[in-house]
Design a protein around this motif. Structure first.
Motif, PDB file in Angstrom:
ATOM      1  N   GLU A 113     -20.938  28.493  46.634  1.00 25.01           N
ATOM      2  CA  GLU A 113     -19.984  29.587  46.780  1.00 25.01           C
ATOM      3  C   GLU A 113     -18.896  29.232  47.793  1.00 25.01           C
ATOM      4  N   GLU A 114     -19.271  28.563  48.870  1.00 29.26           N
ATOM      5  CA  GLU A 114     -18.280  28.154  49.875  1.00 29.26           C
ATOM      6  C   GLU A 114     -17.327  27.114  49.292  1.00 29.26           C
ATOM      7  N   TYR A 115     -17.872  26.217  48.467  1.00 30.41           N
ATOM      8  CA  TYR A 115     -17.029  25.227  47.785  1.00 30.41           C
ATOM      9  C   TYR A 115     -16.005  25.940  46.910  1.00 30.41           C
ATOM     10  N   ARG A 116     -16.482  26.940  46.159  1.00 27.00           N
ATOM     11  CA  ARG A 116     -15.594  27.689  45.267  1.00 27.00           C
ATOM     12  C   ARG A 116     -14.514  28.428  46.076  1.00 27.00           C
ATOM     13  N   ARG A 117     -14.919  29.035  47.200  1.00 29.86           N
ATOM     14  CA  ARG A 117     -13.957  29.780  48.019  1.00 29.86           C
ATOM     15  C   ARG A 117     -12.877  28.861  48.585  1.00 29.86           C
ATOM     16  N   ALA A 118     -13.303  27.700  49.112  1.00 34.65           N
ATOM     17  CA  ALA A 118     -12.345  26.760  49.692  1.00 34.65           C
ATOM     18  C   ALA A 118     -11.382  26.243  48.622  1.00 34.65           C
ATOM     19  N   PHE A 119     -11.913  25.951  47.443  1.00 36.37           N
ATOM     20  CA  PHE A 119     -11.066  25.471  46.347  1.00 36.37           C
ATOM     21  C   PHE A 119     -10.040  26.527  45.971  1.00 36.37           C
ATOM     22  N   ASN A 120     -10.485  27.772  45.830  1.00 39.02           N
ATOM     23  CA  ASN A 120      -9.574  28.843  45.429  1.00 39.02           C
ATOM     24  C   ASN A 120      -8.502  29.109  46.484  1.00 39.02           C
ATOM     25  N   ARG A 188     -13.413  23.657  38.498  1.00 32.20           N
ATOM     26  CA  ARG A 188     -14.543  23.097  37.759  1.00 32.20           C
ATOM     27  C   ARG A 188     -15.522  22.538  38.788  1.00 32.20           C
ATOM     28  N   LEU A 189     -16.651  23.218  38.945  1.00 29.47           N
ATOM     29  CA  LEU A 189     -17.635  22.752  39.912  1.00 29.47           C
ATOM     30  C   LEU A 189     -18.193  21.405  39.469  1.00 29.47           C
ATOM     31  N   PRO A 190     -18.354  20.463  40.403  1.00 26.58           N
ATOM     32  CA  PRO A 190     -18.969  19.183  40.046  1.00 26.58           C
ATOM     33  C   PRO A 190     -20.313  19.417  39.367  1.00 26.58           C
ATOM     34  N   PRO A 191     -20.621  18.666  38.316  1.00 26.93           N
ATOM     35  CA  PRO A 191     -21.853  18.919  37.554  1.00 26.93           C
ATOM     36  C   PRO A 191     -23.123  18.758  38.384  1.00 26.93           C
ATOM     37  N   ARG A 192     -23.081  17.970  39.452  1.00 28.05           N
ATOM     38  CA  ARG A 192     -24.270  17.751  40.270  1.00 28.05           C
ATOM     39  C   ARG A 192     -23.999  18.198  41.707  1.00 28.05           C
ATOM     40  N   LEU A 193     -23.441  19.404  41.832  1.00 28.52           N
ATOM     41  CA  LEU A 193     -23.082  19.911  43.155  1.00 28.52           C
ATOM     42  C   LEU A 193     -24.315  20.075  44.039  1.00 28.52           C
ATOM     43  N   SER A 194     -25.420  20.554  43.475  1.00 20.75           N
ATOM     44  CA  SER A 194     -26.637  20.724  44.267  1.00 20.75           C
ATOM     45  C   SER A 194     -27.148  19.375  44.768  1.00 20.75           C
TER      46      SER A 194
END
Length: 207
Positions: A113-120, A188-194
């Motif tokens: 979620e933090e990755y998504r927020r920073a990207f946006n 587009r979230l990286p496919p192996r973000l976890s």
């Protein structure tokens, strides 16, 4: 009259501020400054461990072992706990526990979620700059068209040439900015973000 450069002055002031903040207990910035807080601990857990029996600090009793300071400094009338533990062992236990806690699924989700927020946020800033450039470009083109219309109507004035040159330069710069600053792609979230998150957490002990 200054005798040093602004950059050096600002750097020193920032360092002094950091030291003052470190000298205040619990970051409260109140009370008497504690000078020991301005020193960087020599070991990872120094000053963080307490005796479960009396609440005194667990300190290094020799080069490699932690123990309760009370029976050694004040006698067993204060505390009878003489259990000790290797520094490397307690640090390993703490770091392993932290690593296990940080790999909880809820925290992995928080990372995504933090990755998504920073990207946006980054995308929003880029879009705002592009939108402003588009508006400025439209204004410049409108002014150029107005000057050309005035010239065609016979209202030429020598100052128009200089104004036209400035507008053409502004238009060229804005067009170049828009060409070299494409609209940001959709998230587009990286496919192996976890897996990326786990990769950051796993070497915690080494770090």
């Amino acid at each position: 009259m200054r005798i040093i450069e602004d950059a050096l002055w600002d750097g020193v002031k920032a360092r002094q501020g950091a030291i003052r903040k470190a000298m205040n207990p619990a970051g409260t910035n109140s009370g008497r400054p504690r000078l020991e807080h301005a020193r960087r601990p020599a070991h990872l857990l120094a000053g963080l461990m307490k005796c479960a029996c009396c609440g005194s600090s667990y300190t290094l009793i020799d080069k490699n072992r932690y123990g309760c300071a009370a029976p050694r400094n004040k006698g067993e009338s204060i505390c009878t706990n003489r259990a000790s533990i290797l520094r490397e062992e307690v640090e390993t236990r703490v770091l392993d526990g932290l690593r296990e806690a940080l790999l909880h699924p809820d925290l992995i989700a928080a990372f995504a979620e933090e990755y998504r927020r920073a990207f946006n946020e980054t995308a929003a800033d880029a879009n705002a700059e592009r939108d402003k450039a588009k508006r400025d470009l439209a204004k410049a083109e409108k002014k150029i068209a107005g000057i050309l219309a005035a010239i065609e109507d016979g209202m030429y004035h020598p100052s128009m040439k200089e104004k036209m040159a400035a507008l053409e330069m502004e238009k060229s710069g804005l067009a170049r900015f828009l060409e070299t600053s494409p609209e940001p792609p959709a998230l587009r979230l990286p496919p192996r973000l976890s897996d990326l998150y786990r990769g950051k957490i796993t070497p915690l002990s080494e770090s």
